[in-house]
Design a protein around this motif. Structure first.
Motif, PDB file in Angstrom:
ATOM      1  N   ALA A   1      -7.326   6.393  -0.475  1.00  0.00           N
ATOM      2  CA  ALA A   1      -7.419   7.001   0.855  1.00  0.00           C
ATOM      3  C   ALA A   1      -8.882   7.186   1.249  1.00  0.00           C
ATOM      4  O   ALA A   1      -9.252   6.990   2.420  1.00  0.00           O
ATOM      5  CB  ALA A   1      -6.686   8.336   0.864  1.00  0.00           C
ATOM      6  N   SER A   2      -9.730   7.550   0.269  1.00  0.00           N
ATOM      7  CA  SER A   2     -11.152   7.682   0.547  1.00  0.00           C
ATOM      8  C   SER A   2     -11.765   6.333   0.920  1.00  0.00           C
ATOM      9  O   SER A   2     -12.577   6.246   1.855  1.00  0.00           O
ATOM     10  CB  SER A   2     -11.861   8.262  -0.675  1.00  0.00           C
ATOM     11  N   LEU A   3     -11.375   5.265   0.195  1.00  0.00           N
ATOM     12  CA  LEU A   3     -11.873   3.927   0.538  1.00  0.00           C
ATOM     13  C   LEU A   3     -11.447   3.529   1.953  1.00  0.00           C
ATOM     14  O   LEU A   3     -12.253   3.006   2.730  1.00  0.00           O
ATOM     15  CB  LEU A   3     -11.329   2.897  -0.467  1.00  0.00           C
ATOM     16  N   ALA A   4     -10.179   3.770   2.270  1.00  0.00           N
ATOM     17  CA  ALA A   4      -9.685   3.402   3.604  1.00  0.00           C
ATOM     18  C   ALA A   4     -10.407   4.197   4.690  1.00  0.00           C
ATOM     19  O   ALA A   4     -10.719   3.667   5.759  1.00  0.00           O
ATOM     20  CB  ALA A   4      -8.181   3.657   3.684  1.00  0.00           C
ATOM     21  N   GLY A   5     -10.710   5.465   4.402  1.00  0.00           N
ATOM     22  CA  GLY A   5     -11.400   6.277   5.390  1.00  0.00           C
ATOM     23  C   GLY A   5     -12.835   5.837   5.621  1.00  0.00           C
ATOM     24  O   GLY A   5     -13.373   6.024   6.719  1.00  0.00           O
ATOM     25  N   ARG A   6     -13.479   5.255   4.599  1.00  0.00           N
ATOM     26  CA  ARG A   6     -14.874   4.812   4.738  1.00  0.00           C
ATOM     27  C   ARG A   6     -14.989   3.403   5.288  1.00  0.00           C
ATOM     28  O   ARG A   6     -16.098   2.930   5.544  1.00  0.00           O
ATOM     29  CB  ARG A   6     -15.580   4.878   3.387  1.00  0.00           C
ATOM     30  N   SER A   7     -13.868   2.714   5.462  1.00  0.00           N
ATOM     31  CA  SER A   7     -13.910   1.329   5.939  1.00  0.00           C
ATOM     32  C   SER A   7     -14.427   1.270   7.374  1.00  0.00           C
ATOM     33  O   SER A   7     -14.051   2.083   8.230  1.00  0.00           O
ATOM     34  CB  SER A   7     -12.510   0.706   5.862  1.00  0.00           C
ATOM     35  N   VAL A   8     -15.306   0.290   7.643  1.00  0.00           N
ATOM     36  CA  VAL A   8     -15.818   0.092   9.006  1.00  0.00           C
ATOM     37  C   VAL A   8     -14.689  -0.342   9.924  1.00  0.00           C
ATOM     38  O   VAL A   8     -14.556   0.141  11.052  1.00  0.00           O
ATOM     39  CB  VAL A   8     -16.955  -0.945   9.001  1.00  0.00           C
ATOM     40  N   VAL A   9     -13.859  -1.286   9.435  1.00  0.00           N
ATOM     41  CA  VAL A   9     -12.669  -1.687  10.182  1.00  0.00           C
ATOM     42  C   VAL A   9     -11.603  -0.614  10.010  1.00  0.00           C
ATOM     43  O   VAL A   9     -11.327  -0.208   8.876  1.00  0.00           O
ATOM     44  CB  VAL A   9     -12.141  -3.048   9.677  1.00  0.00           C
ATOM     45  N   PRO A  10     -11.014  -0.103  11.101  1.00  0.00           N
ATOM     46  CA  PRO A  10      -9.970   0.923  10.956  1.00  0.00           C
ATOM     47  C   PRO A  10      -8.887   0.482   9.978  1.00  0.00           C
ATOM     48  O   PRO A  10      -8.294  -0.590  10.139  1.00  0.00           O
ATOM     49  CB  PRO A  10      -9.431   1.069  12.382  1.00  0.00           C
ATOM     50  N   CYS A  11      -8.651   1.293   8.968  1.00  0.00           N
ATOM     51  CA  CYS A  11      -7.762   0.900   7.869  1.00  0.00           C
ATOM     52  C   CYS A  11      -6.681   1.959   7.663  1.00  0.00           C
ATOM     53  O   CYS A  11      -6.956   3.158   7.693  1.00  0.00           O
ATOM     54  CB  CYS A  11      -8.571   0.709   6.581  1.00  0.00           C
ATOM     55  N   THR A  12      -5.452   1.488   7.448  1.00  0.00           N
ATOM     56  CA  THR A  12      -4.315   2.360   7.179  1.00  0.00           C
ATOM     57  C   THR A  12      -3.876   2.174   5.735  1.00  0.00           C
ATOM     58  O   THR A  12      -3.742   1.039   5.265  1.00  0.00           O
ATOM     59  CB  THR A  12      -3.142   2.027   8.117  1.00  0.00           C
ATOM     60  N   LEU A  13      -3.654   3.269   5.039  1.00  0.00           N
ATOM     61  CA  LEU A  13      -3.167   3.218   3.657  1.00  0.00           C
ATOM     62  C   LEU A  13      -1.689   3.588   3.641  1.00  0.00           C
ATOM     63  O   LEU A  13      -1.292   4.625   4.168  1.00  0.00           O
ATOM     64  CB  LEU A  13      -3.949   4.186   2.774  1.00  0.00           C
ATOM     65  N   GLU A  14      -0.878   2.701   3.030  1.00  0.00           N
ATOM     66  CA  GLU A  14       0.550   2.973   2.848  1.00  0.00           C
ATOM     67  C   GLU A  14       0.831   2.983   1.351  1.00  0.00           C
ATOM     68  O   GLU A  14       0.915   1.934   0.722  1.00  0.00           O
ATOM     69  CB  GLU A  14       1.402   1.904   3.546  1.00  0.00           C
ATOM     70  N   ALA A  15       0.927   4.168   0.787  1.00  0.00           N
ATOM     71  CA  ALA A  15       1.153   4.307  -0.647  1.00  0.00           C
ATOM     72  C   ALA A  15       2.356   5.218  -0.864  1.00  0.00           C
ATOM     73  O   ALA A  15       2.434   6.294  -0.283  1.00  0.00           O
ATOM     74  CB  ALA A  15      -0.082   4.890  -1.333  1.00  0.00           C
ATOM     75  N   THR A  16       3.289   4.757  -1.690  1.00  0.00           N
ATOM     76  CA  THR A  16       4.521   5.528  -1.920  1.00  0.00           C
ATOM     77  C   THR A  16       4.758   5.697  -3.412  1.00  0.00           C
ATOM     78  O   THR A  16       4.879   4.717  -4.135  1.00  0.00           O
ATOM     79  CB  THR A  16       5.734   4.811  -1.294  1.00  0.00           C
ATOM     80  N   ALA A  17       4.821   6.930  -3.851  1.00  0.00           N
ATOM     81  CA  ALA A  17       5.237   7.284  -5.216  1.00  0.00           C
ATOM     82  C   ALA A  17       4.542   6.448  -6.282  1.00  0.00           C
ATOM     83  O   ALA A  17       5.174   5.830  -7.124  1.00  0.00           O
ATOM     84  CB  ALA A  17       6.752   7.128  -5.345  1.00  0.00           C
ATOM     85  N   ILE A  18       3.201   6.443  -6.218  1.00  0.00           N
ATOM     86  CA  ILE A  18       2.459   5.685  -7.222  1.00  0.00           C
ATOM     87  C   ILE A  18       2.442   6.436  -8.546  1.00  0.00           C
ATOM     88  O   ILE A  18       2.664   5.872  -9.611  1.00  0.00           O
ATOM     89  CB  ILE A  18       1.014   5.430  -6.745  1.00  0.00           C
ATOM     90  N   GLY A  19       2.178   7.731  -8.462  1.00  0.00           N
ATOM     91  CA  GLY A  19       2.048   8.509  -9.688  1.00  0.00           C
ATOM     92  C   GLY A  19       0.775   8.150 -10.425  1.00  0.00           C
ATOM     93  O   GLY A  19      -0.114   7.481  -9.902  1.00  0.00           O
TER      94      GLY A  19
END
Length: 405
Positions: free
Chosen positions: A292-310
């Motif tokens: 989520a931190s990587l996606a937030g720092r991306s110059v291109v608007p980025c969406t993170l979809e992560a489900t139950a990774i653990g």
């Protein structure tokens, strides 16, 4: 009834697939005599590669039917293979087993499925004969299974239809089980071959791990040499200048400020190097938070979809983090995209990562490039990577990483 329909559907699928097997069998049969000329040497290995792909589809299909694990061969002809290598590929032991399955699938399976599926159709036809026999020409009477030339014979047709129906009720499930059993036996990889393939896979993954380790050491050495080491040399130089200035009564403050700045830069470089070895954010936030931190720092608007990774093993978390970081770096630098999406999910013992952007596409894997580095990291864990980037986009990078149960 539902089980019977499922068996009939299975036989129908195998009947259609056997037609493809028959066509492939004929192509191979035609190419074998051409081995005397160059064309056979060039084309036969390519057809054998198609055979392996077709048999792997059958392994998945039969495996689902029986609930068995039939590992695919996934054999591919090496690029730039010599004639000797092409011949060894075409006439290897796995090819012989697949050819044996192809022969059985193209002939006995086809006829068994065809004749079995004809039984319910014959039952329906026998019932219909009771009515339409009277419209047949006198010199060409309806025969099902014997000529029907009178109402007395026509009224026996329901009994014939019943016999066909009873045979279909018992034979369709029995033949479906027999076909699945025979195909599974022919497609199953022998234990010896399975162990040999496992040894080959472990050898390749060990080589990939060593390559990844060596590349990482070279990167760390380069970062230390070009970054922190040069800045520390500047610190020493500035302190030397300050010492001489003190001895001569000159300005000491300016060299000391410059030495302090150089030391701060060296410390920042060391922190970046340590961060690249194992990002502390993984310990603090876990993989999902770090991504989520990587996606937030991306110059291109980025969406993170992560489900139950653990939580997954630390080495896998680190590799996953760098896969996404490198992929987003490529997106920001080269894709000209307006949006990007990172999808991370866990399926059993696999961690699936997909990075997609809507950019111009045309991304390719080059030796020494970012995608080659991602593949090297992934293969060190016996994972897989797939890059899809047609001209005009979208670019999709998919990886699979074993992460334990």
């Amino acid at each position: 009834m539902r089980g019977w329909l499922r068996d009939a559907r299975f036989l129908g699928i195998e009947l259609g697939a056997s037609v493809v097997s028959l066509a492939l069998f004929c192509v191979i049969l035609v190419l074998l005599p051409l081995m005397l000329i160059t064309g056979g040497v060039l084309l036969l290995p390519q057809v054998v590669q198609v055979l392996h792909a077709w048999s792997d589809r059958a392994r998945r299909r039969i495996g689902r039917r029986r609930g068995d694990d039939l590992p695919p061969l996934s054999r591919r002809l090496p690029r730039g293979a010599t004639i000797d290598e092409r011949l060894r590929f075409a006439f290897s032991r796995p090819t012989g087993r697949d050819a044996l399955w192809l022969t059985a699938h193209a002939f006995p399976v086809m006829w068994a499925a065809l004749l079995t599926l004809a039984l319910p159709l014959a039952a329906i036809n026998s019932l219909a004969v009771t009515w339409y026999w009277q419209f047949a020409p006198a010199d060409d009477p309806v025969g099902s299974p014997y000529p029907v030339t009178s109402w007395e014979l026509a009224w026996t047709m329901p009994l014939v239809a019943l016999a066909y129906a009873v045979a279909a009720v018992f034979l369709v499930p029995a033949v479906a089980r027999l076909v699945a059993f025979v195909c599974a036996k022919l497609l199953a990889t022998p234990q010896k071959s399975r162990l040999a393939a496992r040894v080959d896979a472990l050898t390749l993954s060990r080589a990939a791990a060593l390559d990844a380790h060596a590349a990482e050491l070279r990167r760390i050495e380069r970062d230390l040499h070009d970054g922190a080491q040069n800045r520390l040399v500047n610190v020493v130089m500035m302190l030397g200048i300050a010492e001489r200035a003190q001895e001569t009564g000159g300005d000491v403050l300016e060299p000391l400020r410059r030495a302090q700045d150089a030391a701060s830069d060296a410390l920042a470089g060391l922190r970046r190097t340590v961060h690249d070895i194992y990002p502390p954010i993984l310990d603090e936030l876990g993989l999902e938070g770090a991504l989520a931190s990587l996606a937030g720092r991306s110059v291109v608007p980025c969406t993170l979809e992560a489900t139950a990774i653990g939580r997954v093993p630390a080495a896998v978390e680190s590799a996953s983090y760098f896969v996404v970081a490198e992929a987003l770096t490529n997106v920001n630098k080269y894709s000209e995209a307006t949006t990007a999406t990172v999808r991370v999910e866990r399926e059993g013992e696999l961690l699936l990562i997909a990075v997609e952007d809507d950019g111009v596409g045309g991304a390719v894997e080059r030796l020494g490039g970012g995608f080659a580095g991602i593949r090297r990291r992934i293969e060190a864990f016996e994972g897989t990577m797939e890059l899809t980037s047609p001209a005009g986009g979208p670019t999709i990078l998919r990886t699979e990483l074993p992460c334990g149960s």
